[in-house]
Design a protein around this motif. Structure first.
Motif, mmCIF file in Angstrom:
data_model
loop_
_atom_site.group_PDB
_atom_site.id
_atom_site.type_symbol
_atom_site.label_atom_id
_atom_site.label_comp_id
_atom_site.label_asym_id
_atom_site.label_seq_id
_atom_site.Cartn_x
_atom_site.Cartn_y
_atom_site.Cartn_z
ATOM 1 N N THR A 245 -11.555 -5.287 -2.284
ATOM 2 C CA THR A 245 -11.296 -4.327 -1.215
ATOM 3 C C THR A 245 -12.547 -4.108 -0.379
ATOM 4 O O THR A 245 -13.588 -3.686 -0.900
ATOM 5 N N ARG B 290 0.190 -5.595 0.366
ATOM 6 C CA ARG B 290 -1.086 -5.704 -0.354
ATOM 7 C C ARG B 290 -1.026 -6.959 -1.219
ATOM 8 O O ARG B 290 -0.918 -6.902 -2.445
ATOM 9 N N TYR C 171 -5.517 -1.284 9.114
ATOM 10 C CA TYR C 171 -6.747 -0.794 8.486
ATOM 11 C C TYR C 171 -8.008 -1.197 9.249
ATOM 12 O O TYR C 171 -9.099 -0.721 8.925
ATOM 13 N N TYR D 53 0.863 -1.173 0.000
ATOM 14 C CA TYR D 53 0.000 0.000 0.000
ATOM 15 C C TYR D 53 0.902 1.226 0.000
ATOM 16 O O TYR D 53 1.846 1.320 0.790
ATOM 17 N N CYS E 239 -9.859 1.759 10.668
ATOM 18 C CA CYS E 239 -10.461 2.544 9.582
ATOM 19 C C CYS E 239 -11.792 1.924 9.154
ATOM 20 O O CYS E 239 -12.783 2.644 8.947
#
Length: 556
Positions: free
Chosen positions: A258, A109, A297, A88, A300
């Protein structure tokens, strides 16, 4: 028999294949986001029960057979030389208390996540660290249970004085290397032992010898030296080439997919995940639970789904589902700097017969304030890593293992593709900068002097002894060489309630139902070493707990 098989095959296909309609909809018992250290292991554990269906979402693809990923000799240069291919590509904000310093905010990733792109060091953490976990969270995280989980994870290929402490049949190969240490590693380790009074140790992953210098690192590598990631350990043996499970296993990995946010019903139950797959919007529904294993993440995704600090969510235009000020806060990351020395040009760093050994000895030491304690047991405050980038050169990478500064992760808007604001807040607690200064004064200066006494061709170049003795100059040197380790924890930490945590002791997210986080972000205290082994342990401990519940329900 054939009829039964046909019925089972139909059920399996209907669960893991998309449902027809304008928008693709997949469905399974468990939906997991991310196949890093924790996600791959949890997927394997849950799908071992062939009555249970599991779908995993992974933004990247499978690169297990790419030479830079498989060949361990690429590990030190992956981020610098292959950043666009496997990482990423994001950055943090400028560090307020470290002027001019900007860290990458990135991880892998691809299948395996961070375990496919890290430096391969396998460090389990000390009993003293996990005593703190048990004190906060209770017996579910007792030292005994944590040690048992580590043993189940690993297949240790190396020497130890306490064979019963190490796992021999786990999925993750751990290789101690090199078999024969080089002269440079031996000189470094001798200098550490002589200058600190802490004896050399053989195996740092046993409770009896947690502290001390050592000539052999333990690496997440197969016996032949190739990288061992969570993908090669847990997914490769059970997946077909189309990313579906072998031999009746109801497992499917959706790559290049994603996750955007978690979906909830009116009862605040997680019912699935909204995602983007090859540019197309899809939904992946869960009959039992949604499990976030997205590492840095994960907070998030919680915030994008309406779980987090009210001020952050309202500013981002996200409807508040549950106000929890802990989501994204309490971020902890270990920082690093270096000391540079000349070396005897006749000394070899890594043996030519084992270039996958990567490192030139190392040491785990106490916080410099406790340097007088020479016991081989205790909380690690300092990690030293020897590296020889070229003949005649020796570098000591220095990691402060127990930082006091706390950072933050916060989304900026409801757009999942807008970069979140990530701030390690390096040195926001001034004690962390002072710790680095003391590491140079108490440890590095004395180790360098002892190295020079043992072999005059070893000389400290940067920082010089004069710089170490000058507080302002030493601070400037530390800031000019400061970097971070990608060892993020704490942003979804386990707690007793939403007053002090994001999840309970089993990773269940407070304020909602059927949603868990299982990755390093839930660690209540940062490991006193590298973090990949901790993620494996978390996945083993909670994953087996979920699987046990499923088996119990199946019996009834």
């Amino acid at each position: 028999m054939r009829t039964i098989f046909t019925m089972w095959a139909f059920a399996f296909t209907s669960l893991l294949s998309p449902v027809s309609g304008a928008e693709k909809v997949y469905k399974a018992d468990y939906v997991i986001v991310g196949v890093g250290a924790a996600g791959a292991e949890v997927a394997k554990i849950l799908s071992d029960n062939h009555e249970i269906s599991v779908i995993v979402l992974e933004a990247g693809a499978n690169h297990d057979n790419d030479t830079p990923i498989k060949d361990s000799q690429f590990a030190p240069i992956l981020e610098s030389n292959f950043f666009p291919q496997y990482f990423y590509q994001l950055q943090q904000v400028v560090q307020e208390n470290a002027p001019g310093v900007v860290f990458n905010y990135t991880t892998g990733r691809l299948f395996g996540g961070g375990t496919s792109i890290n430096g391969e060091q396998y460090v389990e953490g000390t009993n003293q660290l996990y005593d703190k976990w048990e004190d906060k969270l209770g017996s579910f995280w007792s030292v005994e249970k944590i040690r048992r989980a580590f043993k189940k994870v690993e297949k240790y290929n190396g020497k130890t004085t306490e064979r019963h402490e190490r796992g021999e049949s786990g999925a993750v190969d751990v290789r101690q290397a090199p078999a024969v240490p080089t002269s440079m590693a031996t000189k470094f380790v001798n200098a550490v032992a002589e200058s600190t009074g802490v004896a050399e140790i053989l195996d740092y992953n046993i409770p009896q010898t947690e502290l001390g210098p050592f000539t052999r690192w333990q690496l997440s590598q197969k016996p032949n030296g190739n990288r061992e990631s969570s993908s090669t350990a847990f997914l490769h043996p059970v997946l077909r080439s189309d990313n579906t499970g072998k031999d009746g296993r109801q497992l499917r990995v959706l790559d290049k997919t994603t996750a955007l946010r978690v979906l909830f019903n009116k009862e605040k139950e997680a019912i699935g995940v909204e995602a983007l797959q090859d540019g197309e919007s899809i939904k992946v529904l869960a009959d039992k639970e949604v499990i976030l294993c997205a590492g840095i993440y994960s907070p998030c995704l919680l915030q994008l789904s309406g779980i987090g600090p009210r001020s952050v969510l309202e500013c981002a235009g996200v409807k508040v589902l549950f106000d929890n000020h802990n989501v994204g806060n309490n971020l902890v990351n270990q920082l690093t700097t270096v000391a540079v020395l000349t070396a005897n040009p006749n000394d070899v760093g890594v043996p030519a017969s084992d270039p996958d050994a990567l490192y030139v000895g190392g040491a785990f030491l106490r916080d410099p304030a406790e340097a007088d304690n020479v016991s081989p047991r205790g909380l690690r405050g300092v990690q030293l890593i020897g590296v020889s980038p070229e003949p005649g050169s020796f570098v000591i990478a220095i990691i402060a293992s127990q930082p006091k500064s706390r950072g933050v992760v916060a989304i900026q808007s409801s757009d999942p593709f807008q970069i979140p604001l990530v701030d390690d807040r390096a040195f926001s607690n001034p004690a962390d900068l002072e710790t680095f200064k003391e590491i140079f004064r108490v440890y590095i200066k004395e180790i360098a002097n002892q190295l020079n006494a043992n072999d005059p061709l070893y000389n400290l170049v940067a920082p010089s002894e004069a710089v170490i003795d000058d507080d302002a100059a030493l601070e400037a040197y530390i800031l000019s060489t400061l970097d971070h380790t990608h060892h993020w924890t704490g942003s979804c930490q386990m707690g007793r309630s939403d007053r002090d945590g994001v999840t309970d002791k089993r990773g269940k997210v407070f304020g909602v139902k059927r949603l868990r986080v299982i990755d390093d972000s839930i660690a209540p205290f940062i490991p006193d070493g590298n973090t990949q082994a901790c993620a494996y342990m978390l996945a083993r401990r909670i994953g087996e707990d979920i699987a046990k519940r499923d088996r119990s329900k199946s019996k009834h």
